[in-house]
Motif scaffolding. Structure first.
Motif, PDB file in Angstrom:
ATOM      1  N   ILE A  99       9.467  -8.680 -18.262  1.00 60.35           N
ATOM      2  CA  ILE A  99       9.966  -7.220 -18.522  1.00 60.35           C
ATOM      3  C   ILE A  99       9.307  -6.577 -19.651  1.00 60.35           C
ATOM      4  CG2 ILE A  99      11.861  -5.903 -19.106  1.00 60.35           C
ATOM      5  CD1 ILE A  99      13.834  -8.099 -18.123  1.00 60.35           C
ATOM      6  N   ARG A 100       8.746  -7.414 -20.704  1.00 62.24           N
ATOM      7  CA  ARG A 100       8.303  -6.882 -21.995  1.00 62.24           C
ATOM      8  C   ARG A 100       6.693  -6.486 -21.534  1.00 62.24           C
ATOM      9  NH1 ARG A 100       4.256  -8.047 -24.866  1.00 62.24           N
ATOM     10  NH2 ARG A 100       3.967  -7.414 -27.232  1.00 62.24           N
ATOM     11  N   GLN A 101       6.097  -7.442 -20.454  1.00 61.43           N
ATOM     12  CA  GLN A 101       4.718  -6.935 -20.039  1.00 61.43           C
ATOM     13  C   GLN A 101       4.814  -5.727 -19.179  1.00 61.43           C
ATOM     14  OE1 GLN A 101       1.975  -8.745 -20.966  1.00 61.43           O
ATOM     15  NE2 GLN A 101       0.998  -7.209 -19.873  1.00 61.43           N
ATOM     16  N   VAL A 115      17.834  -2.060 -18.408  1.00 62.97           N
ATOM     17  CA  VAL A 115      18.837  -2.259 -17.136  1.00 62.97           C
ATOM     18  C   VAL A 115      18.400  -3.594 -16.649  1.00 62.97           C
ATOM     19  CG1 VAL A 115      19.262  -1.450 -15.057  1.00 62.97           C
ATOM     20  CG2 VAL A 115      19.299   0.144 -16.937  1.00 62.97           C
ATOM     21  N   ILE A 116      16.895  -3.782 -16.426  1.00 61.80           N
ATOM     22  CA  ILE A 116      16.440  -4.877 -15.847  1.00 61.80           C
ATOM     23  C   ILE A 116      16.829  -6.347 -16.668  1.00 61.80           C
ATOM     24  CG2 ILE A 116      14.162  -6.119 -15.221  1.00 61.80           C
ATOM     25  CD1 ILE A 116      13.178  -3.404 -14.750  1.00 61.80           C
ATOM     26  N   LEU A 138      11.833  -7.931  -8.654  1.00 62.51           N
ATOM     27  CA  LEU A 138      12.146  -7.143  -7.465  1.00 62.51           C
ATOM     28  C   LEU A 138      12.582  -5.775  -8.246  1.00 62.51           C
ATOM     29  CD1 LEU A 138      12.595  -6.505  -4.445  1.00 62.51           C
ATOM     30  CD2 LEU A 138      15.160  -7.497  -4.842  1.00 62.51           C
ATOM     31  N   LEU A 139      13.182  -5.582  -9.388  1.00 65.29           N
ATOM     32  CA  LEU A 139      13.703  -4.575  -9.940  1.00 65.29           C
ATOM     33  C   LEU A 139      12.514  -3.768 -10.689  1.00 65.29           C
ATOM     34  CD1 LEU A 139      17.113  -6.191 -11.563  1.00 65.29           C
ATOM     35  CD2 LEU A 139      16.912  -4.147  -9.967  1.00 65.29           C
ATOM     36  N   THR A 140      11.622  -4.563 -11.137  1.00 63.86           N
ATOM     37  CA  THR A 140      10.107  -4.073 -11.569  1.00 63.86           C
ATOM     38  C   THR A 140       9.659  -3.110 -10.446  1.00 63.86           C
ATOM     39  OG1 THR A 140      10.053  -5.725 -13.359  1.00 63.86           O
ATOM     40  CG2 THR A 140       8.363  -4.468 -12.890  1.00 63.86           C
ATOM     41  N   ASP A 141       9.867  -3.627  -9.269  1.00 60.82           N
ATOM     42  CA  ASP A 141       8.970  -2.921  -8.224  1.00 60.82           C
ATOM     43  C   ASP A 141       9.864  -1.521  -7.915  1.00 60.82           C
ATOM     44  OD1 ASP A 141       6.948  -4.585  -7.774  1.00 60.82           O
ATOM     45  OD2 ASP A 141       7.914  -5.759  -6.482  1.00 60.82           O
ATOM     46  N   TRP A 142      11.189  -1.775  -7.978  1.00 63.76           N
ATOM     47  CA  TRP A 142      12.030  -0.632  -7.749  1.00 63.76           C
ATOM     48  C   TRP A 142      12.130   0.338  -8.871  1.00 63.76           C
ATOM     49  CZ3 TRP A 142      17.087  -3.930  -6.039  1.00 63.76           C
ATOM     50  CH2 TRP A 142      16.764  -4.639  -4.758  1.00 63.76           C
TER      51      TRP A 142
END
Length: 416
Positions: A99-101, A115-116, A138-142
């Motif tokens: 997530i940090r990346q 949120v992620i 998946l959430l990063t893509d969304w």
């Protein structure tokens, strides 16, 4: 890093005064996208720095009770906002580097990252590391399609996608996580306005919201057919009634040896002549009418002040010196006197500047109000206290913190 950030600061500063109107539309949009991406990348850097500061214990070394409180003073944030940054910095460092990346790449926003991270933590607890990694991906893509609110809504059913065999437990896990977030984010902020009123803002968890409604709703009904108050005004008056009812009980804890109370400072002549306003121990001002109304059901104590407002003598309500002395301290310090602390008087202890065990006297010139954290900190640090020429406390930092050891004051409790 400091040099690189300084160069970035200069580059951004160069853009601030550049007019945007000559840009063609595609360049205008491209500049907006670039500024937004840069904002997220800087947020990733900021979280890294906050995590390191928190891990080193810098805040407590500087006298703050927590990193969030230190950030409030340093960056002028609210404590809830600062606490959310500390929590996110910890989560991204300890369990969710992906997530940090994504944040560092500028592909997600700070709110989306939060949120992620919350969702990934829930999935990790329920289904393990592998499922959590899938959820992050998946959430990063969304996140390229959905805002944080929609993304959180999608996250409640993420196990349908990453661990279908555990999907039946997803609803409970999501509910538990939401309950934990509500407990973490609960807060109530009292902001003083320039005209002496208070603005109340905050977020209550479900249980506290139910308690407030149960207590306040019976008091919000119109008083009769001629009641012209708006619903908001009736709720305001109901809260005032609730506070009055509570203060009349004997169930509230004591603070500083005195029962819970409202302290109003005015002049005796002005009170009897019905001319002057009064000042609460919190620094707020009451109208002459409000002062007279409170005086109908109050104990009136004499206090002698000099021309600069410094307390010289305080009348006694009982034989113990602690009561009058504490009232004098409240009149003078108005709360925790340590620089940067906003704790009110009722949360504070009286501290001997020259320790009583070492022969220090118990009087106003040798006393200062400190909250529990700063009281402990003063006893275990190299900070020193002195009274300035106007009779107010000043704090001398240790040499390792400020080589010049310039005196510092608390400015949160100033009334003017």
């Amino acid at each position: 890093m400091v040099e690189e950030l300084a160069q970035a600061d200069e580059a951004v500063a160069a853009c601030v005064d550049v007019s945007a109107w000559p840009l063609p539309e595609h360049d205008l949009i491209a500049a907006l996208d670039a500024a937004h991406r840069l904002e997220q990348r800087l947020a990733a850097v900021k979280l890294t720095l906050i995590r390191e500061i928190d891990g080193r214990g810098t805040a407590r070394a500087h006298g703050a009770s927590s990193t969030a409180v230190w950030l409030r003073e340093r960056l002028r944030l609210t404590v809830p906002a600062a606490r959310r940054l500390v929590d996110l910095a910890t989560a991204l460092d300890t369990g969710h580097p992906g997530i940090r990346q994504a944040l560092a790449d500028g592909t997600i926003t700070l709110d989306q990252a939060r949120v992620i991270a919350d969702t990934a933590t829930t999935v990790h607890t329920t289904a393990g590391t592998q499922a959590a990694d899938k959820a992050i991906s998946l959430l990063t893509d969304w996140a390229t399609q959905f805002d944080p609110t929609h993304l959180r809504r999608l996250g409640t059913r993420i196990l349908d996608h990453v661990a279908p065999d555990l999907a039946d437990t997803a609803a409970k896990a999501a509910l538990d996580a939401e309950t934990a977030r509500a407990a973490r984010d609960r807060h109530l902020t009292l902001s003083e306005q320039t005209d002496g009123r208070l603005r109340l803002t905050g977020t209550l968890d479900t249980e506290t919201a139910g308690l407030l409604r149960a207590a306040i709703d019976p008091l919000t009904a119109p008083s009769g057919p001629d009641d012209s108050r708006s619903p908001g005004q009736r709720r305001h008056d109901a809260l005032a009634d609730l506070c009055r009812l509570t203060l009349r009980t004997s169930e509230l804890p004591e603070h500083g040896g005195d029962p819970a109370q409202i302290v109003v400072t005015t002049t005796y002549d002005a009170l009897t002549r019905q001319l002057s306003s009064g000042t609460l121990d919190t620094g707020l001002t009451l109208t002459p009418e409000a002062v007279r109304r409170l005086a109908c059901d109050a104990t009136i104590l004499p206090a002698v002040l000099n021309g600069a407002g410094q307390v010289l003598d305080v009348g006694r309500q009982r034989r113990l010196i602690t009561g009058p002395l504490r009232r004098a301290l409240v009149l003078r310090d108005r709360g925790c006197a340590f620089p940067g602390c906003d704790r009110p008087p009722r949360w504070c202890d009286a501290h001997h500047i020259h320790h009583w065990a070492d022969g220090g006297p118990t009087n106003l010139a040798n006393a200062v109000l400190l909250c529990g954290h700063h009281h402990r900190h003063l006893h275990h640090s190299d900070w020193t206290i002195q009274l300035s020429g106007d009779g107010h406390p000043e704090f001398i930092p240790p040499a390792w913190l400020d080589p010049e050891q310039l005196p510092r004051r608390n400015h949160y409790h100033r009334r003017t």
